[in-house]
Design an enzyme around this catalytic site. Structure first.
Site, PDB file in Angstrom:
ATOM      1  N   CYS A  22       6.904  -0.990   0.404  1.00 41.95           N
ATOM      2  CA  CYS A  22       5.781  -1.590  -0.637  1.00 41.95           C
ATOM      3  C   CYS A  22       5.827  -1.109  -2.225  1.00 41.95           C
ATOM      4  O   CYS A  22       6.238  -0.225  -2.090  1.00 41.95           O
ATOM      5  CB  CYS A  22       4.745  -1.850  -0.166  1.00 41.95           C
ATOM      6  SG  CYS A  22       4.402  -2.864   0.927  1.00 41.95           S
ATOM      7  N   CYS A  80       7.049   6.127   5.577  1.00 46.56           N
ATOM      8  CA  CYS A  80       6.576   4.991   5.444  1.00 46.56           C
ATOM      9  C   CYS A  80       7.573   3.701   5.604  1.00 46.56           C
ATOM     10  O   CYS A  80       8.419   3.962   5.143  1.00 46.56           O
ATOM     11  CB  CYS A  80       5.457   3.707   4.932  1.00 46.56           C
ATOM     12  SG  CYS A  80       4.777   2.150   5.407  1.00 46.56           S
ATOM     13  N   CYS A 135       3.871   1.407  -4.241  1.00 46.16           N
ATOM     14  CA  CYS A 135       3.177   1.690  -2.893  1.00 46.16           C
ATOM     15  C   CYS A 135       3.693   3.475  -2.859  1.00 46.16           C
ATOM     16  O   CYS A 135       4.970   3.857  -2.472  1.00 46.16           O
ATOM     17  CB  CYS A 135       2.761   1.582  -1.417  1.00 46.16           C
ATOM     18  SG  CYS A 135       1.993   2.685  -0.522  1.00 46.16           S
TER      19      CYS A 135
HETATM   20  N1  SAH Z   1       0.212   0.346   5.586  1.00 42.40           N
HETATM   21  C1  SAH Z   1      -1.379   0.116   6.323  1.00 42.40           C
HETATM   22  C2  SAH Z   1      -1.800   1.172   5.604  1.00 42.40           C
HETATM   23  C3  SAH Z   1      -1.846   1.904   4.516  1.00 42.40           C
HETATM   24  S1  SAH Z   1      -2.296   1.364   3.157  1.00 42.40           S
HETATM   25  C4  SAH Z   1      -1.149  -0.892   4.638  1.00 42.40           C
HETATM   26  O1  SAH Z   1      -0.531  -1.238   4.709  1.00 42.40           O
HETATM   27  O2  SAH Z   1      -2.456  -1.627   5.417  1.00 42.40           O
HETATM   28  C5  SAH Z   1      -3.971   1.066   2.173  1.00 42.40           C
HETATM   29  C6  SAH Z   1      -4.060   0.390   1.157  1.00 42.40           C
HETATM   30  O3  SAH Z   1      -3.585   0.830   0.760  1.00 42.40           O
HETATM   31  C7  SAH Z   1      -2.781  -1.230   1.494  1.00 42.40           C
HETATM   32  O4  SAH Z   1      -4.406  -1.952   0.958  1.00 42.40           O
HETATM   33  C8  SAH Z   1      -2.033  -1.031   0.198  1.00 42.40           C
HETATM   34  O5  SAH Z   1      -1.719  -2.056  -0.121  1.00 42.40           O
HETATM   35  C9  SAH Z   1      -2.798  -0.242  -0.617  1.00 42.40           C
HETATM   36  N2  SAH Z   1      -2.238   0.581  -1.778  1.00 42.40           N
HETATM   37  C10 SAH Z   1      -0.584   0.502  -1.827  1.00 42.40           C
HETATM   38  N3  SAH Z   1       0.000   1.201  -2.610  1.00 42.40           N
HETATM   39  C11 SAH Z   1      -1.484   1.589  -3.304  1.00 42.40           C
HETATM   40  C12 SAH Z   1      -1.352   1.737  -5.233  1.00 42.40           C
HETATM   41  N4  SAH Z   1      -0.818   2.114  -5.951  1.00 42.40           N
HETATM   42  N5  SAH Z   1      -2.808   0.600  -5.782  1.00 42.40           N
HETATM   43  C13 SAH Z   1      -3.800   1.309  -5.367  1.00 42.40           C
HETATM   44  N6  SAH Z   1      -3.494   0.339  -3.570  1.00 42.40           N
HETATM   45  C14 SAH Z   1      -2.388   0.664  -3.010  1.00 42.40           C
END
Ligand code: SAH
Length: 340
Positions: free
Chosen positions: A115, A111, A118
């Site tokens: 973020c 990706c 993530c």
């Molecule tokens: N790119 C898209 C879909 C994939 S992530 C998006 O950002 O929505 C799916 C979800 O998981 C998103 O809400 C993301 O912010 C969340 N997420 C990412 N890392 C995480 C973590 N370490 N703990 C909990 N949720 C997380």
């Protein structure tokens, strides 16, 4: 060679016409793929042997291999490490609860959203998944677990950064003559590519939309989500309003709770100012800690307390049900660990 499982019935008819096959053959093949989940011409025994051989020289199926399965001992949750034909790796999850079974699928290899909390984005974007791979990702899990009732596009990747393949995927998977999954049983989650949210509304596909908000203030959001530098919260709300007006689908706002970071008094107030009076739902998700992000999982008390403060301010907030807690590696972590 042309992939076959991501073609509409009309497209297969056209392709078959070029090869002088009778029209009903297209329907047969389409049904084999989307109703019977067959991904091998040799198994289409309702076709003449010669035709099966010929088809193999014109068309191919994207194959995906299950590299590893992680099964929860607490509930039905299973996590899959999947290997694509070019050896790239993605993840998917299967969850069953009451009479619903849901799969969470990846949309890209890696990706590029960046973020900080993530795991999926740590090594950047390798490539988009093709519509053919997206379809096979679903059918593979259905061959193992039986027909599923819901799909959430919340695995590795930013689906709206892979717009045309996602669109084609949803069109095929919801076709009433094929897999016939209802639009309303699909949820797409985005980090907030504002213009693409409007484009999605304009497709008429009417899937559920989830927006990864996580912070109700632009400055704070931009610290953790680089995408927030490009699209302001004001733009996001404008596009989610547009989405609701066009589709009539209530948008949900995902909020990964990071204790001491985004569950403060100011956050409650910002969320109130942003969302009060709107027909939306706030989905609170406990942070799943990852190595590269120095924050812990919030305690049950902190989560509950934040939810209550939001509810008291008139907002519709719930805590996401947590499943497969014993294998709750956050999405992208399995892939990263495997690569290491
Ligand atoms: N790119 C898209 C879909 C994939 S992530 C998006 O950002 O929505 C799916 C979800 O998981 C998103 O809400 C993301 O912010 C969340 N997420 C990412 N890392 C995480 C973590 N370490 N703990 C909990 N949720 C997380």
């Amino acid at each position: 060679m042309i992939s076959i499982n991501d073609k509409t019935i009309g497209e297969i008819e056209d392709l078959f016409k070029e090869k002088s096959y009778q029209k009903f053959r297209a329907k047969q093949v389409y049904r084999s793929i989307h109703v019977n989940r067959i991904n091998d011409f040799d198994k289409m025994t309702d076709l003449p042997l010669k035709m099966r051989e010929d088809l193999k020289s014109y068309f191919y199926f994207d194959k995906i291999k299950v590299l590893k399965t992680f099964e929860s001992k607490m509930d039905s949750t299973k996590k899959y490490l999947l290997e694509l034909a070019d050896k790239n790796i993605v993840e998917a999850v299967y969850m069953a609860y009451n009479d619903r079974s849901t799969i969470c699928i990846s949309s890209q290899v890696g990706c590029r959203m960046g973020c900080t909390f993530c795991a999926s984005t740590k090594n950047g974007l390798v490539r988009n998944m093709t519509s053919s791979e997206l379809i096979e990702e679903v059918y593979l899990l259905e061959r193992i677990n039986g027909p599923i009732s819901n799909i959430v596009i919340m695995g590795i990747g930013e689906p709206l950064d892979n717009f045309s393949n996602i669109k084609k995927f949803i069109e095929i998977i919801t076709d009433s003559k094929g897999r016939n999954l209802s639009h309303r049983s699909i949820t797409l989650s985005t980090s907030g590519l504002s213009p693409r949210i409007k484009d999605l509304a304009d497709t008429g596909l009417d899937v559920n939309l989830a927006l990864s908000l996580h912070y109700a203030d632009d400055k704070k959001r931009a610290v953790y989500m680089p995408v927030a530098k490009r699209y302001k919260i004001k733009d996001l709300i404008e596009s989610t309003d547009y989405y609701f007006d066009k589709t009539g689908r209530r948008v949900s706002f995902e909020y990964v709770v990071i204790d001491g970071v985004n569950n403060l008094k100011e956050d409650v107030e910002n969320l109130h100012d942003l969302l009060f009076g709107k027909n939306v739902h706030i989905n609170l998700i406990p942070l799943n800690p990852i190595e590269e992000f120095d924050h812990k999982k919030p305690g049950a008390r902190a989560l509950e307390d934040f939810k209550e403060r939001l509810t008291k301010r008139g907002l519709n907030a719930t805590i996401r049900r947590s499943m497969g807690q014993d294998i709750d590696a956050s999405c992208g972590q399995l892939r990263n660990n495997y690569a290491r």
